[in-house]
Scaffold this motif. Structure first.
Motif, PDB file in Angstrom:
ATOM      1  N   ARG A 175       0.863  -1.572  -0.131  1.00 28.25           N
ATOM      2  CA  ARG A 175       0.100   0.018   0.715  1.00 28.25           C
ATOM      3  C   ARG A 175       0.605   1.494  -0.228  1.00 28.25           C
ATOM      4  N   LEU A 176       1.845   1.815   0.706  1.00 30.35           N
ATOM      5  CA  LEU A 176       3.126   2.299   0.856  1.00 30.35           C
ATOM      6  C   LEU A 176       3.339   2.891  -0.713  1.00 30.35           C
ATOM      7  N   ALA A 177       3.559   1.591  -1.778  1.00 31.44           N
ATOM      8  CA  ALA A 177       4.307   1.485  -2.718  1.00 31.44           C
ATOM      9  C   ALA A 177       3.093   2.013  -3.467  1.00 31.44           C
ATOM     10  N   GLU A 178       2.472   1.519  -3.575  1.00 31.54           N
ATOM     11  CA  GLU A 178       1.641   2.551  -3.855  1.00 31.54           C
ATOM     12  C   GLU A 178       0.824   4.101  -4.226  1.00 31.54           C
ATOM     13  N   ASP A 221       1.069  16.350  -1.172  1.00 32.91           N
ATOM     14  CA  ASP A 221       1.409  16.023  -0.189  1.00 32.91           C
ATOM     15  C   ASP A 221       0.845  15.456   1.140  1.00 32.91           C
ATOM     16  N   ALA A 222      -0.264  16.586   1.136  1.00 33.46           N
ATOM     17  CA  ALA A 222      -1.296  16.067   2.120  1.00 33.46           C
ATOM     18  C   ALA A 222      -1.978  14.631   2.419  1.00 33.46           C
ATOM     19  N   GLN A 223      -2.337  14.625   0.762  1.00 34.66           N
ATOM     20  CA  GLN A 223      -3.013  13.331   1.146  1.00 34.66           C
ATOM     21  C   GLN A 223      -2.130  12.456   0.873  1.00 34.66           C
ATOM     22  N   LEU A 224      -1.096  12.013   0.152  1.00 33.95           N
ATOM     23  CA  LEU A 224       0.131  10.896   0.558  1.00 33.95           C
ATOM     24  C   LEU A 224       0.349  10.870   2.657  1.00 33.95           C
ATOM     25  N   GLN A 225       0.694  11.851   2.536  1.00 36.97           N
ATOM     26  CA  GLN A 225       0.643  11.550   4.065  1.00 36.97           C
ATOM     27  C   GLN A 225      -0.648  11.204   4.952  1.00 36.97           C
ATOM     28  N   ALA A 226      -1.623  11.199   4.530  1.00 35.37           N
ATOM     29  CA  ALA A 226      -2.827  10.995   5.113  1.00 35.37           C
ATOM     30  C   ALA A 226      -3.116   9.687   4.606  1.00 35.37           C
ATOM     31  N   GLY A 227      -2.862   8.966   3.991  1.00 36.79           N
ATOM     32  CA  GLY A 227      -3.242   7.385   3.336  1.00 36.79           C
ATOM     33  C   GLY A 227      -1.338   6.753   3.681  1.00 36.79           C
ATOM     34  N   ARG A 228      -0.538   7.244   4.136  1.00 35.76           N
ATOM     35  CA  ARG A 228       0.171   6.640   4.954  1.00 35.76           C
ATOM     36  C   ARG A 228      -0.380   6.165   6.213  1.00 35.76           C
ATOM     37  N   ASN A 229      -0.817   7.688   6.761  1.00 33.66           N
ATOM     38  CA  ASN A 229      -1.640   7.288   8.382  1.00 33.66           C
ATOM     39  C   ASN A 229      -2.143   6.045   8.754  1.00 33.66           C
ATOM     40  N   GLU A 230      -3.313   6.670   7.685  1.00 34.40           N
ATOM     41  CA  GLU A 230      -4.079   5.043   7.400  1.00 34.40           C
ATOM     42  C   GLU A 230      -3.828   3.834   6.886  1.00 34.40           C
ATOM     43  N   ALA A 231      -3.107   3.603   6.548  1.00 35.43           N
ATOM     44  CA  ALA A 231      -2.339   2.550   6.460  1.00 35.43           C
ATOM     45  C   ALA A 231      -1.635   2.048   7.602  1.00 35.43           C
TER      46      ALA A 231
END
Length: 403
Positions: free
Chosen positions: A46-49, A61-71
């Protein structure tokens, strides 16, 4: 023995369960560990995606960080408590323990267990089919319990019924040693030695018989044996004397009294054929007219424990002197309560009279077997002075008889 081994097997299964349950739990922990590894792999994917989408300009950048936090949150939720589920217990050790446990238990039982005594107890629960079978059982019993005086005693009695007198003497000797050389056992031993010695009292048979009478002048087996030996040696006066002493201590309803009286009469006849007679007993010195009056009764607690036909022996014995009764009278429970008078006329032996001892104790004993020296219930008085005038006394039978 089947029920014993079934019970032992059930206990063994319980013990094995304590080892198998952790092993099964360890396998479940391994499954949980595999699932955790899969969750970590999905997290990395998921992090790679998310990184690819950020590079393509799809995510800022904000969406990327939010996705990492969710994963990360999803991974944490999936692996929560994983540390508690993991087991460090290997699989080999429990399996080895499960195999060794029954073998170890069996070995320890065979070494320290009592399977022979258990089998013997079951064997004794069944009635024997012959005297030989009973003898074999008793021999097994003394082998399993070599320190049992009772086992050796009954083995000796069994040998006597089979006329194995030498074996009986050895068994009674062992029983005498283990029982502290009780008079009853010594009497049986002397009897076995007498027959094993070709019906001769000289030597060890006489020595053992003397020891038995020294401990108990009323020991019935010894008195009967000495009477038989004296009669066989044509010492008819001695034979009659021993048998007369025996008759005096036997209960009135004892079936052997008639045979002993017949023996005394035969001894008298043999003496008459020789032109002799039994010597007259020496005249006893005049007594001081001592009489002890005692009211004998039962406590309320004992009344419900006795039967009307049970024998009651009321006697006086010296406080400092021989253990045998000085004067005795016999009653029945149905006679109580009752006043009894003891005097020199009730003496069991002419040389042992109440008036010859300054202090005596009054005893009343209930004996279902009609035995003056042992019974079920007893009552005692305080020591009394025969010189100062004891007056009327009361004895209540209220305690278990410990002989």
């Amino acid at each position: 023995m089947i029920d014993f081994w079934l019970a032992a097997g059930l206990l063994l299964l319980v013990a094995m369960a304590f080892l198998l349950i952790p092993l099964l739990r360890g396998r479940r922990a391994q499954t949980e560990e595999d699932r955790t590894a899969l969750n970590v792999a999905l997290y990395k994917e998921r992090l790679a995606e998310l990184a690819a989408e950020h590079a393509a300009g799809i995510l800022d950048d904000a969406q990327l960080q939010a996705g990492r936090n969710e994963a990360s949150r999803e991974l944490l939720a999936d692996t929560e408590g994983d540390g508690e589920r993991r087991s460090r217990l290997g699989r080999v050790a429990p399996l080895i323990a499960v195999v060794l446990l029954p073998l170890l238990g069996l070995g320890l039982y065979l070494h320290w267990g009592a399977s022979d005594k258990l089998a013997l107890a079951r064997e004794f629960a069944q009635p024997p089919h012959s005297m030989e079978e009973m003898t074999a059982r008793l021999e097994k019993a003394v082998k399993a319990q070599p320190d049992s005086a009772e086992g050796w005693y009954f083995l000796g009695r069994t040998y006597m019924t089979q006329e194995r007198f030498t074996d009986a003497a050895a068994a009674f000797e062992r029983a005498a040693t283990l029982s502290g050389r009780q008079a009853e056992v010594l009497g049986q031993w002397a009897q076995a030695l007498y027959f094993a010695n070709g019906k001769k009292m000289a030597g060890q048979p006489q020595t053992v018989a003397d020891e038995a009478l020294k401990q108990d002048p009323h020991e019935v087996t010894t008195l009967g044996l000495l009477g038989i030996a004296a009669f066989e040696d044509k010492r008819y006066a001695d034979a009659a004397g021993y048998w007369q002493r025996l008759v005096e201590v036997l209960p009135g309803d004892d079936p052997s009294r008639e045979a002993i009286q017949s023996g005394i009469e035969r001894a008298r006849q043999r003496l008459a054929e020789r032109g002799e007679s039994l010597p007259e007993a020496p005249a006893a010195p005049a007594s001081n007219g001592l009489q002890l009056k005692v009211e004998v009764s039962l406590s309320d607690a004992v009344k419900g424990q006795v039967k009307p036909d049970d024998s009651v022996f009321v006697f006086a014995r010296a406080v400092n002197g021989p253990p045998m009764p000085l004067a005795v009278k016999r009653l029945k429970v149905a006679d109580l309560p009752r006043a009894v008078t003891l005097s020199d006329a009730d003496a069991m032996m002419p040389q042992l009279k109440l008036s010859a001892f300054p202090n005596v104790e009054l005893v009343a004993r209930v004996s279902r077997a009609g035995n003056a020296i042992s019974g079920e219930w007893i009552g005692r008085s305080q020591p009394l002075s025969t010189t100062a005038g004891a007056g009327d006394q009361a004895v209540t039978i209220d305690s278990p008889d410990s002989h």
